[in-house]
Design a protein around this motif. Sequence first.
Motif, mmCIF file in Angstrom:
data_model
loop_
_atom_site.group_PDB
_atom_site.id
_atom_site.type_symbol
_atom_site.label_atom_id
_atom_site.label_comp_id
_atom_site.label_asym_id
_atom_site.label_seq_id
_atom_site.Cartn_x
_atom_site.Cartn_y
_atom_site.Cartn_z
ATOM 1 N N MET A 1 0.852 -1.175 0.000
ATOM 2 C CA MET A 1 0.000 0.000 0.000
ATOM 3 C C MET A 1 0.895 1.234 0.000
ATOM 4 O O MET A 1 1.746 1.381 0.872
ATOM 5 C CB MET A 1 -0.887 -0.030 1.260
ATOM 6 N N PRO A 2 0.709 2.107 -0.958
ATOM 7 C CA PRO A 2 1.501 3.339 -0.979
ATOM 8 C C PRO A 2 1.205 4.200 0.267
ATOM 9 O O PRO A 2 0.085 4.186 0.772
ATOM 10 C CB PRO A 2 1.036 4.049 -2.248
ATOM 11 N N PRO A 3 2.201 4.934 0.755
ATOM 12 C CA PRO A 3 2.000 5.748 1.951
ATOM 13 C C PRO A 3 0.832 6.726 1.824
ATOM 14 O O PRO A 3 0.091 6.954 2.776
ATOM 15 C CB PRO A 3 3.316 6.501 2.126
ATOM 16 N N GLU A 4 0.665 7.291 0.634
ATOM 17 C CA GLU A 4 -0.429 8.254 0.438
ATOM 18 C C GLU A 4 -1.785 7.595 0.634
ATOM 19 O O GLU A 4 -2.695 8.186 1.213
ATOM 20 C CB GLU A 4 -0.363 8.874 -0.972
ATOM 21 N N GLU A 5 -1.916 6.356 0.158
ATOM 22 C CA GLU A 5 -3.170 5.624 0.303
ATOM 23 C C GLU A 5 -3.446 5.307 1.775
ATOM 24 O O GLU A 5 -4.577 5.394 2.242
ATOM 25 C CB GLU A 5 -3.099 4.330 -0.511
ATOM 26 N N ARG A 6 -2.387 4.945 2.511
ATOM 27 C CA ARG A 6 -2.542 4.646 3.941
ATOM 28 C C ARG A 6 -2.970 5.894 4.706
ATOM 29 O O ARG A 6 -3.864 5.841 5.547
ATOM 30 C CB ARG A 6 -1.227 4.105 4.508
ATOM 31 N N ILE A 7 -2.370 7.030 4.392
ATOM 32 C CA ILE A 7 -2.725 8.281 5.067
ATOM 33 C C ILE A 7 -4.158 8.679 4.728
ATOM 34 O O ILE A 7 -4.922 9.116 5.603
ATOM 35 C CB ILE A 7 -1.733 9.409 4.687
ATOM 36 N N GLU A 8 -4.557 8.515 3.477
ATOM 37 C CA GLU A 8 -5.933 8.829 3.081
ATOM 38 C C GLU A 8 -6.925 7.917 3.812
ATOM 39 O O GLU A 8 -7.953 8.377 4.308
ATOM 40 C CB GLU A 8 -6.095 8.663 1.570
ATOM 41 N N LEU A 9 -6.599 6.650 3.908
ATOM 42 C CA LEU A 9 -7.445 5.690 4.610
ATOM 43 C C LEU A 9 -7.545 6.042 6.087
ATOM 44 O O LEU A 9 -8.626 6.009 6.677
ATOM 45 C CB LEU A 9 -6.885 4.286 4.419
ATOM 46 N N LEU A 10 -6.438 6.411 6.677
ATOM 47 C CA LEU A 10 -6.436 6.824 8.080
ATOM 48 C C LEU A 10 -7.312 8.054 8.273
ATOM 49 O O LEU A 10 -8.082 8.138 9.234
ATOM 50 C CB LEU A 10 -4.998 7.093 8.542
ATOM 51 N N GLY A 11 -7.220 9.005 7.354
ATOM 52 C CA GLY A 11 -8.070 10.195 7.435
ATOM 53 C C GLY A 11 -9.548 9.854 7.378
ATOM 54 O O GLY A 11 -10.361 10.408 8.123
ATOM 55 N N ARG A 12 -9.909 8.909 6.499
ATOM 56 C CA ARG A 12 -11.323 8.493 6.417
ATOM 57 C C ARG A 12 -11.777 7.832 7.708
ATOM 58 O O ARG A 12 -12.897 8.054 8.163
ATOM 59 C CB ARG A 12 -11.540 7.542 5.235
ATOM 60 N N ILE A 13 -10.905 7.031 8.303
ATOM 61 C CA ILE A 13 -11.251 6.343 9.548
ATOM 62 C C ILE A 13 -11.451 7.342 10.681
ATOM 63 O O ILE A 13 -12.363 7.218 11.491
ATOM 64 C CB ILE A 13 -10.165 5.315 9.905
ATOM 65 N N LEU A 14 -10.602 8.350 10.718
ATOM 66 C CA LEU A 14 -10.694 9.342 11.790
ATOM 67 C C LEU A 14 -11.952 10.200 11.687
ATOM 68 O O LEU A 14 -12.446 10.693 12.691
ATOM 69 C CB LEU A 14 -9.447 10.231 11.792
ATOM 70 N N THR A 15 -12.468 10.365 10.487
ATOM 71 C CA THR A 15 -13.629 11.239 10.303
ATOM 72 C C THR A 15 -14.935 10.483 10.087
ATOM 73 O O THR A 15 -15.985 11.104 10.003
ATOM 74 C CB THR A 15 -13.400 12.179 9.103
ATOM 75 N N ALA A 16 -14.882 9.162 10.023
ATOM 76 C CA ALA A 16 -16.080 8.353 9.747
ATOM 77 C C ALA A 16 -16.867 8.097 11.031
ATOM 78 O O ALA A 16 -16.901 6.990 11.554
ATOM 79 C CB ALA A 16 -15.687 7.043 9.086
#
Length: 186
Positions: free
Chosen positions: A1-16
């Motif tokens: 998983m590219p780092p950008e994808e992991r950070i984007e996924l983390l952002g979605r988790i934090l705001t979901a």
Amino acid sequence: MPPEERIELLGRILTASDQPLRSRAAAAIVLLYAQPLTRVVRLTIDDVVHDGDLVLLHLGEPASPVPKPVAEILLAWIDSRTNMNTATNRDSCWLFPGRRTGQPMHPETLGGLLKALGVLNVPGRTSAMRQHVQQMPAPVVADALGYHHITTTKLAAEAAVVWSRYVTTPRLRSPTGWTPLTTRDS
């Protein structure tokens, strides 16, 4: 998983906020601290240290600081853990209590919850670990995240191998008749 994808996924988790706290808390631990689900389910509420504005997570030594958005999710989850209403589980210390008396949640069960959020355990962990070993010495990462130093050293070497095998373009040759300027020519 590219780092950008992991950070984007983390952002979605934090705001979901419409997603379960349990899944979001576990996903954040995997994506930030590269923890396998077998370790995540063995965490206790005592592994989350809340001292004023500071929240720490004991994964190794020293304990790792928890960023504020993740800390809020962890603390909210601790206050509302599920499977706590049975007479035998009332005093459970597991961060992710299971349905069986005194047992944590099964890693496969937690893995299914993370998958429902779009978080795949191994790619998320690997991406997080690679970022850590690229930013800090492997032994420091090992101590902080509870890994063996040989494991993090191997991962650091693998991350560097990508660049050592990088193929550069052939050097360009000067056009025929061209001569470089020297300091006497200026």
